[in-house]
Write a protein that holds these residues in place. Structure first.
Motif, short mmCIF file in Angstrom:
data_model
loop_
_atom_site.label_atom_id
_atom_site.label_comp_id
_atom_site.label_asym_id
_atom_site.label_seq_id
_atom_site.Cartn_x
_atom_site.Cartn_y
_atom_site.Cartn_z
N ASP A 59 0.82 -1.20 0.00
CA ASP A 59 0.00 0.00 0.00
C ASP A 59 0.86 1.26 0.00
O ASP A 59 0.57 2.22 -0.71
CB ASP A 59 -0.92 0.00 1.23
CG ASP A 59 -1.97 -1.11 1.17
OD1 ASP A 59 -2.18 -1.65 0.07
OD2 ASP A 59 -2.55 -1.44 2.21
N GLY A 73 -7.14 2.36 -4.33
CA GLY A 73 -8.41 1.64 -4.42
C GLY A 73 -8.39 0.60 -5.52
O GLY A 73 -8.94 -0.50 -5.37
N THR A 76 -6.30 -2.53 -4.54
CA THR A 76 -7.07 -3.31 -3.58
C THR A 76 -8.19 -4.06 -4.29
O THR A 76 -8.46 -5.24 -4.00
CB THR A 76 -7.65 -2.40 -2.49
OG1 THR A 76 -6.59 -1.73 -1.83
CG2 THR A 76 -8.45 -3.21 -1.47
N ASN A 268 -12.83 -2.39 4.88
CA ASN A 268 -11.92 -2.06 3.78
C ASN A 268 -10.69 -1.35 4.32
O ASN A 268 -10.25 -0.33 3.79
CB ASN A 268 -12.64 -1.17 2.75
CG ASN A 268 -13.75 -1.90 2.04
OD1 ASN A 268 -13.50 -2.77 1.21
ND2 ASN A 268 -14.98 -1.56 2.38
N SER A 270 -7.57 -1.97 4.27
CA SER A 270 -6.39 -1.84 3.42
C SER A 270 -6.45 -0.59 2.56
O SER A 270 -5.42 -0.09 2.09
CB SER A 270 -6.24 -3.07 2.52
OG SER A 270 -7.39 -3.27 1.72
N VAL A 271 -7.66 -0.06 2.35
CA VAL A 271 -7.82 1.22 1.63
C VAL A 271 -7.99 2.36 2.62
O VAL A 271 -7.39 3.43 2.48
CB VAL A 271 -9.05 1.16 0.68
CG1 VAL A 271 -9.25 2.51 0.00
CG2 VAL A 271 -8.87 0.07 -0.34
N THR A 386 -14.71 -6.60 -1.21
CA THR A 386 -13.75 -5.50 -1.09
C THR A 386 -13.51 -4.77 -2.41
O THR A 386 -13.31 -3.55 -2.38
CB THR A 386 -12.43 -6.03 -0.50
OG1 THR A 386 -12.69 -6.57 0.79
CG2 THR A 386 -11.39 -4.93 -0.38
N GLY A 390 -13.71 -1.10 -1.95
CA GLY A 390 -12.43 -0.42 -2.14
C GLY A 390 -12.46 0.54 -3.31
O GLY A 390 -11.96 1.67 -3.22
#
Length: 428
Positions: A59, A73, A76, A268, A270-271, A386, A390
């Motif tokens: 990321d 985004g 992901t 979400n 990870s975003v 996701t 995302g």
């Protein structure tokens, strides 16, 4: 169908409760008395830590290459798109093949992907399109790995230790979420340059898979509680059989409705965390790792409390989901790092109440022969959604802002939980 054990269970003395404080503490970890599960759990703890390190590095790399919420985004979405498209197929495969063998194959594949990623970054040849392709490859591996690992737990411990094993799985996952991003952030910040730090993180992840593979090789297949394979037949028919079971079973469909809402619009991270770090709180890589650690700490505490829970109820699922949605809205409007950190701790705790309740309720309700297919739908809604969430968050953040987008997502989570409550009222 019932699970069958080729070998007699461990002696009763192994499960004998101990007296005193130590005995009460040990009660929260009784699934680890099972040798096969203990081997798998320790290997997963090391490997999951490495995976969180790679996720953090990936990321941060995308943000440094592009400075774009949309690109983050998109990567992901690409990583989770195969989970959306292939999870149900993975469930059918899980119910047909040896879960022990399938887990081994997916872990070897993940090791190769991590090693390739590390080589590209270390050589300086890495480009954005490489990250996109590697994220897509990781997603394909995950689409098979997720349902098989979920279904493998009951074969490792049987139904007697299942509730505790689900909680311990959440504990290791969230312990890794604390350690992995924090270590990755420090490694990247302490390296001579950004690419060198990211490459070192990726190498560490590749090496971490050795631990889980060693544990899998040491597992005694004769001591597994193996579910008989599903009857041979057309893959489409087997898939529809699982979906039909979910549709006609209100207790299962209720869980799926909640999971669909929270999984799509709430889970979400990870975003969300990179966007909060880079565009709302304006922190460094170490600060981003700290935010992930706050979330992971709250999740770890939640998982630890769940390990001592004897019974999981629908009320616990709904309550955790409502609190999660409200806390997400508060995180969205916070602009102070310390306040956001405290809210993320609480958010992590509520998220575990929701996710462990959903997983456990499904594991205890679903017939053994349908376990892989039903859990694949759970993973599709929880993680496979996701790409939708995302991509929505990344795109809307470019238009209306990060905080406003997250506030909207919190409202959509509450709307989904409300729909589940209406469904429960109508089916009772």
């Amino acid at each position: 169908m019932r699970l069958t054990n080729v070998k007699s269970p461990a002696p009763a003395a192994e499960a004998r409760p101990e007296a005193g404080v130590l005995g009460r503490l040990a009660r929260g970890f009784h699934a680890l008395q099972v040798r096969n599960y203990r081997l798998f759990w320790v290997g997963q703890l090391i490997s999951q830590t490495g995976s969180w390190m790679q996720r953090t590095a990936q990321d941060w790399l995308v943000l440094q290459l592009t400075h774009s919420p949309f690109a983050l985004g998109l990567v992901t979405a690409l990583q989770f798109l195969p989970v959306l498209l292939l999870s149900l197929v993975g469930g059918v495969i899980t119910d047909r093949w040896s879960k022990h063998r399938l887990v081994t194959i997916t872990q070897v594949s993940a090791l190769v992907q991590a090693a390739l990623f590390a080589a590209l970054v270390a050589s300086g040849a890495i480009q954005l399109w490489h990250v996109y392709v590697l994220a897509l490859l990781q997603g394909i591996i995950t689409a098979i790995d997720n349902p098989v690992r979920q279904a493998f737990v009951v074969e490792l411990v049987g139904r007697e230790h299942l509730v505790n094993a689900v909680a311990l799985n959440s504990m290791l996952f969230n312990g890794a979420r604390i350690v992995g991003p924090a270590v990755a952030g420090l490694m990247i910040a302490g390296a001579s340059n950004l690419l060198a730090g990211i490459a070192l993180v990726l190498v560490a992840n590749a090496v971490s898979f050795v631990a889980v593979l060693a544990g899998l090789l040491m597992i005694d297949p004769a001591a597994l509680w193996v579910a008989p394979p599903a009857p041979a037949g057309n893959m489409g028919q087997r898939l529809l059989e699982g979906l039909a079971y979910v549709w006609r079973t209100p207790a299962v469909l209720l869980v799926m409705i909640v999971v669909a809402a929270i999984g799509t619009f709430g889970y979400n991270f990870s975003v969300v965390l990179p966007l909060l770090s880079g565009f709302v709180l304006h922190t460094s890589a170490a600060g981003y790792g700290g935010l992930s650690a706050f979330l992971g700490f709250g999740s770890l505490v939640g998982a630890l409390s769940t390990a001592y829970t004897r019974q999981v109820t629908v009320r616990r699922l709904i309550g955790g989901s409502i609190v999660f949605s409200i806390l997400l809205g508060l995180v969205a409007i916070s602009t102070n790092f310390t306040l956001s950190g405290g809210l993320l701790v609480a958010l992590g705790f509520a998220g575990i109440l929701f996710s462990t309740s959903a997983n456990t309720l499904l594991q205890l309700t679903v017939p053994d022969a349908l376990r892989g297919r039903v859990l694949s739908l759970y993973m599709l809604l929880f993680a496979g959604s996701t790409p939708i969430g995302g991509f929505l968050i990344g795109s809307l953040s470019n238009v209306i802002g990060v905080s406003e987008t997250l506030l909207l997502c919190a409202g959509l989570c509450l709307l989904g939980v409300g729909g589940a409550l209406v469904y429960r009222w109508r089916t009772q």
